[in-house]
Design a protein around this motif. Structure first.
Motif, PDB file in Angstrom:
ATOM      1  N   SER A 191      41.705 -22.058  80.388  1.00 34.89           N
ATOM      2  CA  SER A 191      41.858 -23.272  81.201  1.00 34.89           C
ATOM      3  C   SER A 191      40.788 -24.082  81.445  1.00 34.89           C
ATOM      4  CB  SER A 191      42.162 -22.453  82.641  1.00 34.89           C
ATOM      5  OG  SER A 191      41.078 -21.976  83.244  1.00 34.89           O
ATOM      6  N   LYS A 205      39.190 -27.102  84.025  1.00 36.80           N
ATOM      7  CA  LYS A 205      39.255 -27.519  85.344  1.00 36.80           C
ATOM      8  C   LYS A 205      37.867 -28.459  85.841  1.00 36.80           C
ATOM      9  CE  LYS A 205      41.917 -23.856  87.327  1.00 36.80           C
ATOM     10  NZ  LYS A 205      41.889 -22.513  87.924  1.00 36.80           N
ATOM     11  N   ASP A 206      38.280 -29.561  86.312  1.00 34.91           N
ATOM     12  CA  ASP A 206      37.319 -30.574  86.452  1.00 34.91           C
ATOM     13  C   ASP A 206      36.351 -30.725  85.340  1.00 34.91           C
ATOM     14  OD1 ASP A 206      38.079 -31.165  89.168  1.00 34.91           O
ATOM     15  OD2 ASP A 206      36.985 -29.326  89.817  1.00 34.91           O
ATOM     16  N   ASN A 207      36.976 -30.875  84.055  1.00 35.23           N
ATOM     17  CA  ASN A 207      36.202 -30.950  82.765  1.00 35.23           C
ATOM     18  C   ASN A 207      35.274 -29.869  82.135  1.00 35.23           C
ATOM     19  OD1 ASN A 207      37.469 -33.148  82.291  1.00 35.23           O
ATOM     20  ND2 ASN A 207      35.873 -34.616  83.140  1.00 35.23           N
ATOM     21  N   MET A 208      35.503 -28.670  83.112  1.00 37.17           N
ATOM     22  CA  MET A 208      34.796 -27.614  82.753  1.00 37.17           C
ATOM     23  C   MET A 208      35.632 -26.529  82.298  1.00 37.17           C
ATOM     24  SD  MET A 208      31.608 -28.077  83.327  1.00 37.17           S
ATOM     25  CE  MET A 208      30.940 -26.559  83.318  1.00 37.17           C
ATOM     26  N   GLU A 223      45.899 -31.595  76.401  1.00 29.57           N
ATOM     27  CA  GLU A 223      45.699 -32.258  77.615  1.00 29.57           C
ATOM     28  C   GLU A 223      46.748 -32.142  78.668  1.00 29.57           C
ATOM     29  OE1 GLU A 223      44.489 -36.898  78.748  1.00 29.57           O
ATOM     30  OE2 GLU A 223      44.958 -36.314  76.948  1.00 29.57           O
ATOM     31  N   ASP A 267      36.961 -22.845  81.123  1.00 28.73           N
ATOM     32  CA  ASP A 267      36.292 -21.278  81.417  1.00 28.73           C
ATOM     33  C   ASP A 267      36.563 -20.518  80.114  1.00 28.73           C
ATOM     34  OD1 ASP A 267      36.391 -18.924  82.389  1.00 28.73           O
ATOM     35  OD2 ASP A 267      37.974 -18.984  83.777  1.00 28.73           O
ATOM     36  N   MET A 292      43.004 -35.202  82.915  1.00 27.17           N
ATOM     37  CA  MET A 292      41.712 -36.138  82.732  1.00 27.17           C
ATOM     38  C   MET A 292      41.245 -35.494  81.272  1.00 27.17           C
ATOM     39  SD  MET A 292      38.091 -36.430  84.453  1.00 27.17           S
ATOM     40  CE  MET A 292      38.239 -38.014  85.450  1.00 27.17           C
ATOM     41  N   SER A 316      46.016 -28.972  80.508  1.00 28.29           N
ATOM     42  CA  SER A 316      44.545 -28.793  80.598  1.00 28.29           C
ATOM     43  C   SER A 316      44.118 -27.323  80.239  1.00 28.29           C
ATOM     44  CB  SER A 316      44.284 -28.819  82.322  1.00 28.29           C
ATOM     45  OG  SER A 316      44.457 -30.111  82.547  1.00 28.29           O
ATOM     46  N   ILE A 366      38.728 -34.248  78.156  1.00 32.38           N
ATOM     47  CA  ILE A 366      37.430 -34.099  77.981  1.00 32.38           C
ATOM     48  C   ILE A 366      36.768 -34.731  76.933  1.00 32.38           C
ATOM     49  CG2 ILE A 366      37.574 -31.665  79.285  1.00 32.38           C
ATOM     50  CD1 ILE A 366      37.994 -30.215  77.079  1.00 32.38           C
TER      51      ILE A 366
END
Length: 73
Positions: free
Chosen positions: A39, A41-44, A24, A46, A1, A27, A3
């Protein structure tokens, strides 16, 4: 997905404050200068440097090329 492009335009590498490249497919947000992949994850993202994965010089060069294309250099 993907961002939000507004987010990727404002984020910088927490180590060197350089530009990041969004990959993308993997990710990750990549800093070609520091050779680190952060990385996402879930559009967040790190953005903790200790959690980043080191990438090879060859990979960093490839991402640097993508950054040049995006910036029109």
């Amino acid at each position: 997905m993907p961002i939000d492009p507004r987010l990727t335009a404002t984020l910088v590498c927490p180590v060197c404050k350089g530009s990041l490249v969004w990959d993308e497919e993997k990710s990750v947000l990549v800093c070609p200068r520091c050779r680190l992949a952060f990385s996402v994850k879930d559009n967040m993202p790190d953005m903790i440097a200790d959690n980043a994965k080191a990438i090879s010089v060859k990979e960093a060069d490839a991402y640097r090329e993508k950054l040049s294309v995006v910036r029109g250099a």
